[in-house]
Scaffold this motif. Structure first.
Motif: not given
Lengths: 316, 335
Positions: A158-159, A161-162, A169, A251, A255, A257, A274, B146, B273-274, B276-277, B280-282, B291-292, B295-296, B298, B307, B310
């Motif tokens: 599981v990455p 990163l996630l 959170r 990172f 964001l 978190f 941003q 990022f 992973s790249g 994913v990052v 989120a930016i673009f 995912f984000f 997460l925001e 929940f 998850l 992935s």
């Protein structure tokens, strides 16, 4: 002293060749001295170490600089809305953010404390867990090894990163300590793999067998006989892991978190930047990010130097 | 070969079971439980709360919930998203193509630049080009993805406004969001406009991922090529009087590529992973952005779905790396 070391740099003689070396009159070096010499011979590692040292002093001394230069270095709770969104000037060396008028330079200094702390703290946690886990698996082998390594696989699958932002959170209200702990709990698997693989070969070596034959308890064999021989790769992984986690923290906090105001790290300094990117205030994004790049670059160079210095197979 | 793949697939089953346990019971550790997402609505009555609890099956014993979740992951809808009010599988599958497009494009850019750069750097060792590649790879490797994305945005979308700031398509041109039925109809009518639209949007995010990847890959290619050049068989080839071109391309390069190709496969999770990052930016409408967002909010079933997907993807990537390794290198047996 210096001359003899420089001379010896050309003709390194392994410790333990005893009498012969004495006769020729060449100084013998301990492992620590050899490592030091090899590290200093790396073209960039020593400068990177110096650079990192300066950065650490600059960041951790921030409250002091604030006292000495109150006009230029402001505490994170001091900001003036009137200055919001101004570019770099003598007063604000790296400009100010667009919402509150925080001085970016001050935030970079203050924020560096948490970024560096999280990088190092998390890897300390990771090394403690990873070494015990990997040493157990590698030394005892068999079924225990299989079970322990399956668990390691799970964490590697599981990455991080996630998982990291998720964990941050979930465990809410992120203090630097908590974030460091979360990062550590998620970065130990790679260390445990490294330790396991060196233990698998080390435990078969004759000195380990001898220790076992003498009845030395397992714990002592692991920590006194085997672990010192595996220290090289661990130190390198530790160093590079710090760089990794500093980037990851930036990172996650960027964001929103991770670390959040009123605490600042390099990542949370960038949070919100941003949204006003289109307005063209480049300084807000550029400088905190540059701080990360320079720090990580230094750490990577140091890691490189350590790899060369600690690998006994490379004798130059 | 088939047996090898089958065996590897069987081996990954316990890993996947453990992951599902970790994810499910990890989620139960959320303070306030998975329902905490609804706590943001203060006006809710206790009766409404209980109804929701019952509706989502959260009043059942924990192991029953786990088994139900696993069952729905294997056969069904992957449960319902709390906030999108749609089956998780539908939501994820709609987002997956964008992520894959981004990963593939980034990957192509990365390899097209990294491999030649590494080879030339190795052939002209210590030259200016070599030094430049080494310098670039150190800097690129140390850059947070990022932040690089933000800097590229700043330069190519704000200061020199030639590229779009966010998204995968221009909704004003297409008239509908990406991969909706209307969009698909529009795309089939205007394939060229549609592809150009996606291409202009993909340049910045893909370059962001690629730059970081190039840093690592060019260095790897360089050291692998250096290893190969100094082998005996290369000296033999030169001694036979073969032209330098044949020596380099046929004798050195082919052997040097072996570890590189394995490394490429190993790097796939990193590429993910790249993605994913950068998503989120673009605001790239892929799994990372999803995912984000989840997460925001929940959105607990959606998070678990992403998850799990992935994790499965990474298990597959690892399998691919092993197979590629065994397939390319004749010295490795499938056993």
């Amino acid at each position: 002293m210096l001359d003899s070391r420089q001379l010896a740099g050309e003709t390194l003689i392994p410790v333990g060749t005893g009498a012969d070396a004495e006769d020729v009159g060449v100084k013998q070096f301990s492992f620590r001295e050899l490592t030091y010499q090899r590290f200093m011979r790396h073209p960039t590692a020593k400068w990177a170490l110096l650079g990192l040292g300066i950065l650490i002093v600059a960041c951790y001394g921030a409250p002091l600089w604030h006292l000495v230069f109150p006009n230029y270095i402001q505490a994170p709770d001091q900001f003036s809305l009137l200055d919001a969104g101004t570019g770099p000037s003598l007063r604000h060396l790296m400009g100010t953010d667009s919402y509150n008028g925080h001085d970016i330079f001050s935030l970079v200094l203050y924020g560096g404390r948490f970024s560096i702390f999280i990088g190092i703290g998390s890897m300390v946690v990771a090394v403690i867990i990873g070494v015990s886990w990997g040493a157990t698996a590698g030394y005892f082998g068999h079924a225990l090894d299989a079970v322990l390594m399956r668990v390691t696989d799970v964490f590697l699958t599981v990455p991080a990163l996630l998982l990291v932002p998720l964990a941050a959170r979930v465990f809410g209200e992120a203090s630097p300590w908590k974030i460091a702990l979360i990062f550590g709990l998620l970065s130990w698997p790679s260390i445990s793999r490294i330790v396991r693989s060196s233990f698998l070969s080390l435990r078969e070596m004759q000195f380990a067998e001898a220790a076992r034959a003498l009845g030395v308890p397992n714990r002592r064999i692991i920590f006194r006989h085997l672990l010192p021989n595996a220290v090289g790769p661990i130190v390198v992984a530790f160093t590079l892991g710090i760089a990794n986690n500093i980037v990851l923290e930036a990172f996650v906090s960027f964001l929103g978190f991770g670390i959040q105001p009123p605490n600042y790290s390099w990542g949370s300094t960038l949070a919100g930047a941003q949204g006003v990117l289109v307005a063209g205030n480049w300084w807000w994004i550029t400088f905190p990010g540059l701080a990360v790049v320079v720090t990580v670059l230094c750490i990577n160079f140091i890691g490189d130097g350590l790899r060369d210095a600690l690998d006994p197979k490379i004798i130059r | 070969m088939v047996g090898f793949i089958g065996r590897r697939l069987l081996q990954s089953i316990p890993t996947l079971i453990l992951i599902s346990l970790l994810l499910f019971f990890g989620m139960q550790a959320v303070p306030g439980g998975p329902l905490s997402a609804f706590a943001f609505r203060p006006g809710m009555s206790q009766a409404a709360r209980n109804a929701i609890i019952h509706q989502w099956g959260l009043d059942q014993p924990i192991y029953v919930q786990y088994l139900q979740w696993v069952k729905s992951m294997l056969t069904g809808t992957w449960q319902f998203s709390f906030f999108m009010h749609r089956p998780v599988r539908e939501v994820i599958l709609q987002r997956l193509p964008a992520t894959i497009i981004l990963m593939v494009t980034a990957y192509l850019i990365q390899q097209v630049i990294a491999l030649p750069a590494g080879i030339i750097a190795a052939l002209k060792r210590y030259s200016f080009f070599d030094q430049a590649v080494t310098f670039f790879s150190y800097v690129g490797y140390s850059m947070p993805t990022f932040w690089l994305g933000l800097m590229l945005l700043l330069i190519f979308a704000v200061f020199i406004p030639i590229l779009p700031v966010a998204g995968i398509i221009n909704v004003r041109v297409a008239g509908a969001p990406f991969l909706t039925a209307d969009y698909n109809a529009w795309f089939l009518q205007h394939p060229i406009t549609g592809i150009i639209d996606i291409l202009t949007h993909i340049v910045l995010p893909a370059t962001t991922i690629a730059i970081v990847g190039i840093a690592g890959d060019s260095r790897f290619m360089r050291s692998s090529m250096l290893d190969a050049i100094h082998q005996d068989y290369v000296r033999t080839a030169r001694a036979k009087g073969l032209s330098e071109r044949v020596v380099v391309l046929k004798h050195a390069l082919r052997n040097a590529l072996l570890p590189v190709i394995t490394n490429i496969a190993i790097e796939l999770p990193l590429l993910f992973s790249g993605a994913v990052v950068t998503e989120a930016i673009f605001s790239w409408p892929g799994m990372g952005q999803l995912f984000f967002q989840a997460l925001e909010a929940f959105d607990y079933p959606l998070l678990m779905g992403i998850l799990s997907v992935s994790a499965v993807l990474i298990v597959l990537f690892n399998l691919l790396a092993d197979v590629a390794y065994a397939y390319i290198d004749p010295r490795i047996s499938y056993a």
